[in-house]
Design an enzyme around this catalytic site. Structure first.
Site, short mmCIF file in Angstrom:
data_model
loop_
_atom_site.label_atom_id
_atom_site.label_comp_id
_atom_site.label_asym_id
_atom_site.label_seq_id
_atom_site.Cartn_x
_atom_site.Cartn_y
_atom_site.Cartn_z
N ASN A 31 0.91 -0.98 0.06
CA ASN A 31 -0.04 0.39 -0.11
C ASN A 31 0.71 1.22 -0.03
O ASN A 31 1.17 1.23 0.94
CB ASN A 31 -0.85 0.22 1.15
CG ASN A 31 -1.96 1.36 1.64
OD1 ASN A 31 -2.51 1.60 -0.41
ND2 ASN A 31 -1.60 1.66 2.77
N GLN A 32 0.85 2.08 -0.85
CA GLN A 32 1.54 3.68 -1.33
C GLN A 32 3.37 3.62 -0.90
O GLN A 32 3.41 4.10 0.20
CB GLN A 32 0.53 4.57 -1.05
CG GLN A 32 0.42 4.69 0.57
CD GLN A 32 -0.47 5.24 1.19
OE1 GLN A 32 -1.74 5.94 0.39
NE2 GLN A 32 -0.05 6.23 1.94
N TYR A 175 -6.49 11.59 -2.89
CA TYR A 175 -7.24 12.51 -1.46
C TYR A 175 -7.05 14.18 -2.08
O TYR A 175 -7.59 14.56 -1.83
CB TYR A 175 -5.47 12.99 -0.64
CG TYR A 175 -6.13 11.42 0.37
CD1 TYR A 175 -6.78 11.29 1.07
CD2 TYR A 175 -4.76 9.75 0.23
CE1 TYR A 175 -6.93 9.99 1.45
CE2 TYR A 175 -5.63 9.09 1.02
CZ TYR A 175 -6.71 8.83 1.54
OH TYR A 175 -6.92 7.33 2.41
N GLU A 246 -7.78 4.18 -2.51
CA GLU A 246 -8.02 5.37 -1.22
C GLU A 246 -8.65 6.78 -1.90
O GLU A 246 -8.36 7.10 -3.29
CB GLU A 246 -6.63 5.04 -0.34
CG GLU A 246 -6.58 4.30 0.67
CD GLU A 246 -5.28 4.91 1.70
OE1 GLU A 246 -5.03 5.98 2.29
OE2 GLU A 246 -4.98 3.85 1.93
#
Length: 260
Positions: A31-32, A175, A246
């Protein structure tokens, strides 16, 4: 050589596939990692807290080299885990495997050639840093031009391994969007997140925020940024299936940075 990079990670992944593969159909190897490599080895915000000037002030570290060594090993470890899944579990379990990356988006601060080129560099040091080697076989040219020999090289064997273990899907963690200012032709302060691309990321232009404020001071609601990011990577990676893994309120990250 790929297999020996992180045998413990491969061992852990193998256990997960074996125990949960009858229920889990979508796997993310990491994850990232592109964000965590910078947090850990560029600006030193996360363990082991390595960094160097001008990116940060840590007791140990070299921000010009260590993030890319860590990233290189993450990419090779990813390839090893994909190979384990493909060779031993995928056909029988019917699942899919990919990776999730932090997908910041960027807009030029000014409508100038140098700021537009700065956007290209900022993008290259973000998602393509990891996905170009995994999908296209090597690092972006913009990274190689700036980092030179400090950016690790993939051996021919490693490139073949990456080619044989391409993703079933991409996960994008998005985001917000930032303005980008060139720092090559117009020197500016070193950005702790994007300075390795020789750019400065900003949230305002002429005093006007890039989007609607959220719960975190450096994250703004910029809907068109997500659309542009998705369409950009759709084209760059030849329509590889993509999911938004996300997106939303950024308070969690805000509190992490506030505690720091």
């Amino acid at each position: 050589m790929v297999e020996s990079r992180n045998p413990d990670f491969g061992y852990f992944a193998n256990i997960c596939f074996r125990l949960f593969g009858d229920r889990v159909k979508f796997w993310l190897t990491m994850n990232q990692p592109n964000l965590l490599a910078k947090f850990s080895y560029l600006n030193g915000w996360f363990p082991p807290g390595h960094c160097s000037e001008p990116f940060g002030n840590c007791a140990f570290g070299n921000s010009s080299i260590e993030p890319y060594i860590a990233g290189h090993n993450m990419i090779l470890s990813h390839a090893n885990v994909v190979s384990i899944y493909r060779n031993n579990y995928q056909e029988r379990q019917g699942g899919y495997i990919g990776i999730a990356v932090s997908a910041r988006w960027y807009e030029p601060l000014r409508n100038t050639t140098i700021d537009q080129l700065a956007v290209e560099r900022a993008i290259s040091f973000n998602v393509p840093w990891f996905l170009d080697p995994i999908i296209l076989g090597d690092y972006p040219a913009e990274m190689r031009k700036i980092l030179g020999p400090t950016l690790p090289e993939f051996t021919l064997k490693q490139k073949k391994k990456l080619h044989a273990t391409k993703l079933d899907f991409i996960g994008l963690n998005h985001y917000s969007t930032w303005y980008v200012k060139d720092c090559i032709f117009s020197p500016c302060e070193m950005d702790p997140m994007d300075g390795d691309a020789r750019v400065l990321s900003l949230v305002e232009r002429d005093g006007v925020p890039i989007g609607k404020e959220t719960g975190a001071p450096f994250f703004y609601d910029v809907p068109h940024g997500m659309e542009k990011a998705v369409m950009y990577y759709k084209q760059r990676y030849n329509n590889t299936p993509t999911y938004i893994t996300e997106n939303g309120v950024t308070l969690c990250l805000f509190y992490i940075l506030k505690l720091k």
